[in-house]
Structure formats: C-alpha cells, structure tokens
Design a protein around this motif. Structure first.
Motif, PDB file in Angstrom:
ATOM      1  N   PRO A  19       0.699  -1.419   0.134  1.00  0.00           N
ATOM      2  CA  PRO A  19      -0.096   0.134  -0.122  1.00  0.00           C
ATOM      3  C   PRO A  19       0.853   1.297   0.044  1.00  0.00           C
ATOM      4  O   PRO A  19       1.606   1.211   0.916  1.00  0.00           O
ATOM      5  N   ILE A  20       0.414   2.339  -0.801  1.00  0.00           N
ATOM      6  CA  ILE A  20       0.977   3.628  -0.604  1.00  0.00           C
ATOM      7  C   ILE A  20      -0.088   4.531  -0.639  1.00  0.00           C
ATOM      8  O   ILE A  20      -1.377   4.163  -0.859  1.00  0.00           O
ATOM      9  N   ASN A  21       0.266   5.825   0.241  1.00  0.00           N
ATOM     10  CA  ASN A  21      -0.740   6.493   0.334  1.00  0.00           C
ATOM     11  C   ASN A  21      -0.582   7.725  -0.681  1.00  0.00           C
ATOM     12  O   ASN A  21       0.626   8.581  -0.620  1.00  0.00           O
ATOM     13  N   ILE A  22      -1.262   8.236  -1.343  1.00  0.00           N
ATOM     14  CA  ILE A  22      -1.018   9.580  -2.634  1.00  0.00           C
ATOM     15  C   ILE A  22      -2.345  10.466  -2.087  1.00  0.00           C
ATOM     16  O   ILE A  22      -3.462  10.276  -2.368  1.00  0.00           O
ATOM     17  N   GLY A  23      -1.721  11.406  -1.537  1.00  0.00           N
ATOM     18  CA  GLY A  23      -2.806  12.665  -1.372  1.00  0.00           C
ATOM     19  C   GLY A  23      -4.036  12.241  -0.402  1.00  0.00           C
ATOM     20  O   GLY A  23      -5.239  12.959  -0.574  1.00  0.00           O
ATOM     21  N   SER A  61      -8.065  15.484  -3.885  1.00  0.00           N
ATOM     22  CA  SER A  61      -6.679  15.666  -3.245  1.00  0.00           C
ATOM     23  C   SER A  61      -6.468  16.974  -3.241  1.00  0.00           C
ATOM     24  O   SER A  61      -6.241  17.761  -4.065  1.00  0.00           O
ATOM     25  N   THR A  62      -6.275  17.629  -1.764  1.00  0.00           N
ATOM     26  CA  THR A  62      -5.823  19.089  -1.793  1.00  0.00           C
ATOM     27  C   THR A  62      -4.473  19.345  -2.180  1.00  0.00           C
ATOM     28  O   THR A  62      -4.113  20.720  -2.241  1.00  0.00           O
ATOM     29  N   SER A  63      -3.691  18.487  -2.214  1.00  0.00           N
ATOM     30  CA  SER A  63      -2.364  18.473  -2.675  1.00  0.00           C
ATOM     31  C   SER A  63      -1.939  18.262  -3.653  1.00  0.00           C
ATOM     32  O   SER A  63      -0.654  18.313  -4.301  1.00  0.00           O
ATOM     33  N   PHE A  64      -2.715  17.841  -4.756  1.00  0.00           N
ATOM     34  CA  PHE A  64      -2.649  17.429  -6.011  1.00  0.00           C
ATOM     35  C   PHE A  64      -2.292  18.622  -6.933  1.00  0.00           C
ATOM     36  O   PHE A  64      -3.011  19.612  -6.903  1.00  0.00           O
ATOM     37  N   LYS A  65      -1.250  18.574  -7.863  1.00  0.00           N
ATOM     38  CA  LYS A  65      -1.087  19.639  -9.179  1.00  0.00           C
ATOM     39  C   LYS A  65      -0.790  19.041 -10.131  1.00  0.00           C
ATOM     40  O   LYS A  65       0.315  18.216 -10.354  1.00  0.00           O
ATOM     41  N   ASP A  89       1.928  15.019  -6.090  1.00  0.00           N
ATOM     42  CA  ASP A  89       1.132  15.104  -4.911  1.00  0.00           C
ATOM     43  C   ASP A  89       2.226  14.465  -3.935  1.00  0.00           C
ATOM     44  O   ASP A  89       3.251  14.174  -4.125  1.00  0.00           O
ATOM     45  N   THR A  90       1.661  14.600  -2.688  1.00  0.00           N
ATOM     46  CA  THR A  90       2.371  13.909  -1.340  1.00  0.00           C
ATOM     47  C   THR A  90       2.294  12.332  -1.437  1.00  0.00           C
ATOM     48  O   THR A  90       1.161  11.878  -1.345  1.00  0.00           O
ATOM     49  N   THR A  97       8.075   9.733   3.151  1.00  0.00           N
ATOM     50  CA  THR A  97       7.204  10.590   2.361  1.00  0.00           C
ATOM     51  C   THR A  97       7.963  11.767   1.363  1.00  0.00           C
ATOM     52  O   THR A  97       9.109  12.047   1.985  1.00  0.00           O
ATOM     53  N   VAL A  98       7.356  11.724   0.333  1.00  0.00           N
ATOM     54  CA  VAL A  98       7.850  12.683  -0.747  1.00  0.00           C
ATOM     55  C   VAL A  98       6.919  13.947  -1.255  1.00  0.00           C
ATOM     56  O   VAL A  98       5.721  13.510  -1.342  1.00  0.00           O
ATOM     57  N   THR A  99       6.919  15.085  -0.662  1.00  0.00           N
ATOM     58  CA  THR A  99       5.817  15.911  -0.707  1.00  0.00           C
ATOM     59  C   THR A  99       5.589  16.416  -2.319  1.00  0.00           C
ATOM     60  O   THR A  99       4.663  16.798  -2.555  1.00  0.00           O
ATOM     61  N   SER A 100       6.633  16.270  -3.021  1.00  0.00           N
ATOM     62  CA  SER A 100       6.133  16.578  -4.375  1.00  0.00           C
ATOM     63  C   SER A 100       6.414  15.589  -5.302  1.00  0.00           C
ATOM     64  O   SER A 100       7.535  15.820  -6.262  1.00  0.00           O
ATOM     65  N   GLN A 101       5.923  14.462  -5.381  1.00  0.00           N
ATOM     66  CA  GLN A 101       6.208  13.217  -6.325  1.00  0.00           C
ATOM     67  C   GLN A 101       5.516  13.232  -7.413  1.00  0.00           C
ATOM     68  O   GLN A 101       4.265  13.355  -7.377  1.00  0.00           O
ATOM     69  N   ALA A 102       5.860  13.004  -8.604  1.00  0.00           N
ATOM     70  CA  ALA A 102       5.357  12.957  -9.901  1.00  0.00           C
ATOM     71  C   ALA A 102       4.636  11.460  -9.798  1.00  0.00           C
ATOM     72  O   ALA A 102       4.996  10.531  -9.669  1.00  0.00           O
TER      73      ALA A 102
END
Ligand SMILES: N[C@H]1[C@H](O)[C@@H](Sc2ccccc2)[C@@H]2OC[C@H]1O2
Length: 328
Positions: A19-23, A61-65, A89-90, A97-102
C-alpha cells in the motif's frame, strides 16, 4: 526518515502488492525494481477499466497539482502498457514521505492490468533515466526520498506464499541470515544490473556463462535465464521437459529440485532454493508443475520474484550497489 510496508503476494505469488498513500488516498501497488514510472489507476480511465480497482481521484486531493502538458506512456517486457497524464502529490510509503512526487494518472491501460484487480498501478524503483514522462522526465519515489532517508537504501523481503515487506531508509538485520554480500551495479541501462558469468546446479561444478548480465526485478514473477542455465539446470531434474503447450519447462510436481547457484557481479554467489523453483501446478491434477526458472534469449537475464523468495535484497542508491543474503 524511513518507511516499511507489507508486501503481500497475489494468489500463486504472481506479484507482490504493497500500500502507498497518495494525497490521502491509499492504493495497493506493484513495486517494480525493473521500471521507473509511478503510475496509478485513476478516475480519468474509461469506467470499464476502473471496475474493480482503487482509482485515484485527483479532484479529492488538496495537494495534487497537474503538470501542464506532461504525459507518460510505458510498455513493459511482457507487452502490457499504460499511458496518461502527470501531476505531483504527497506520496507516503509506510512513513517515508515525498511531498512533490510525480504521479502518473493512467487514461489508458492494457487488458492485463484491468483484469489484475489486486494491482492499482506500479511504483517504479529502477533508475530515473528510464522514466517515460515527457517533455520533462521525472524522478522515482526512491530518488526523491533518498536525501531524507536515514540510509539511501530500500530493501525487498519477498516470501513464497507469505507476507514480506519493502522498507525504505533502513536495513533490518533481523530479516536475513549471515552477512550481506555486496556488488556494484551497472546503471548504464537504468536497471539494477550486474554480471552473472557463472552458475552451478546443486553440488555440481561451476559452469561458465560468458558475457552474461542480469537485473534484479521485483516486478517479474519468475527467474528468466539463458539457454546455458536452463539446460544446465533442468538436465538435473528427472522428467523435466520443455512443454510448448503450457509455454515453458515443466516437471513432475514430486521432483526433487536442486538449488541454483548464480554468480552476482563476480563478487558473490546467490543461492536460489530448489523449493522456490517449483512455481505451481499446471493443472488441477497437481501432477505436473511449471518451473519458476524459464528461458529468455539474449544475455540480459531477469532475476525476478523466484530469486527474491530465496534472498533478502538491499538496493543502495547512495553508491549504486546491491546486496543479498538468505532470508532469516
Ligand atoms: N518489470 C516487470 C513489470 O513490473 C511487469 S508490468 C506488469 C504487467 C502485467 C501485470 C503485472 C505487471 C512486466 O513484466 C515484466 C516486467 O514488465
């Protein structure tokens, strides 16, 4: 920092999911040390492709760009593939944790991914030079995480028909026996690649395999080796035949399989246990079994999950090396 996640085998150990968590959204993913894109099933896929899967919804996701104008398109050794758009996203994997991972949101995926409903994408852990994002190539989670990891490593602890783990930033010495044996890797092709120019079967004499190379690939189910290894190994297995109907070497399920010893980088010998080379029965009668060691042409062998079931593996991105030791 560091992070640990459980690696759970699908039925038949076809692949291992973590499992991974994305945003804020959790996705069960196939960790793949043989490729370098982190792509996910998304709500941008046709509804039919989304069925049965966890689908990342970037609008939640509030952190997705989004990365304007970016796209990806990847095809794998087995002919499968995915393509779509890209954002950041995070991403949190067990605490690392990576805050700005593609993250690469699929808008199309091949049939084998759609039918594999346990997997909702891949986490590429090979070298970033293989990443397919255009026009600006992106980095893997491991590359982005490395500077903040306690150690610039990740480890694979994959087990036959049992839950193992992937860990970032730490080498858990309770997970292997003896001492880790290290080799430098050749990063030219973007893989965790090393030479493997000799092998032996059981207690037999070492056999040369000149010019041969191999990659460590957690995303490949089996162990794919050249004709020298296939013939050298299965000549020692009573009843082994190349069974064109089922697409590879089979043998009686009752066969006593010898260990396969393979050279790694000219620096150490890795043991692949005979028991791990018995992959699965070919049918319900359970009489005939399919080998976990199968043929590939050329001189780039693929040491997939069959090898990982016998060996705890450390991937060191700090000095481009790789280590193995028998599982604890
Ligand atoms: N590195 C490997 C990758 O992870 C898989 S991608 C994949 C495809 C269908 C089903 C599950 C996974 C593919 O097979 C070997 C090589 O390419």
């Amino acid at each position: 920092g560091k992070g640990t996640v459980a690696a759970t085998p699908e039925q038949g150990d076809v692949e291992y999911l973590a499992p991974i968590n994305i945003g804020g959204q959790t996705m069960n993913m196939d960790f793949d040390s043989g490729s370098s894109d982190l792509w996910i099933f998304s709500t941008k896929l046709p509804a039919a492709s989304q069925t049965g899967h966890q689908n990342f919804d970037s609008t939640k996701s509030t952190s997705f760009k989004a990365i304007t104008g970016a796209s990806f398109s990847i095809s794998y050794g087995d002919g499968s593939g995915a393509a779509g758009m890209v954002g950041t996203d995070t991403v949190n994997i067990g605490g690392a944790t990576v805050t700005s991972q593609a993250i690469e949101l699929a808008t199309t995926v091949s049939a084998s991914f759609v039918s594999d409903t346990n997997s909702n994408g891949l986490v590429g852990l090979a070298y970033s030079k293989l990443n397919t994002v255009k026009p600006t190539q992106q980095k893997t989670f491991f590359d982005n995480a490395m500077p903040s990891l306690a150690q610039p490593v990740f480890t694979a602890d994959l087990r036959k028909a049992a839950v193992g783990s992937y860990e970032f930033g730490n080498i858990d010495s309770t997970k292997f026996n003896g001492s880790l044996q290290w080799t430098a890797v050749n990063t030219t092709q973007g893989f965790w690649q090393f030479s493997s120019t000799k092998f032996s079967v059981g207690t037999g004499a070492a056999m040369a395999n000149p010019g041969n190379q191999a990659i460590a690939d957690t995303g490949t189910t089996l162990m794919l080796a050249n004709a020298a290894v296939i013939n050298g190994y299965y000549s020692q297995v009573q009843g082994a035949v190349n069974n064109a109907t089922v697409g590879g070497v089979t043998f009686p399920c009752a066969a006593k399989l010898p260990d396969l010893n393979v050279d790694v980088g000219g620096n150490f010998n890795a043991v692949v246990r005979g028991d791990d080379i018995n992959f699965a029965p070919v049918d319900a009668t359970g009489q005939t079994c399919f080998g976990g060691l199968q043929a590939i042409s050329g001189n780039l062998q693929i040491f997939g999950d069959i090898m990982f079931k016998s060996n705890f593996v450390v991937f060191n991105g700090g000095n481009n090396s790789l280590a193995m030791a028998p599982h604890g």
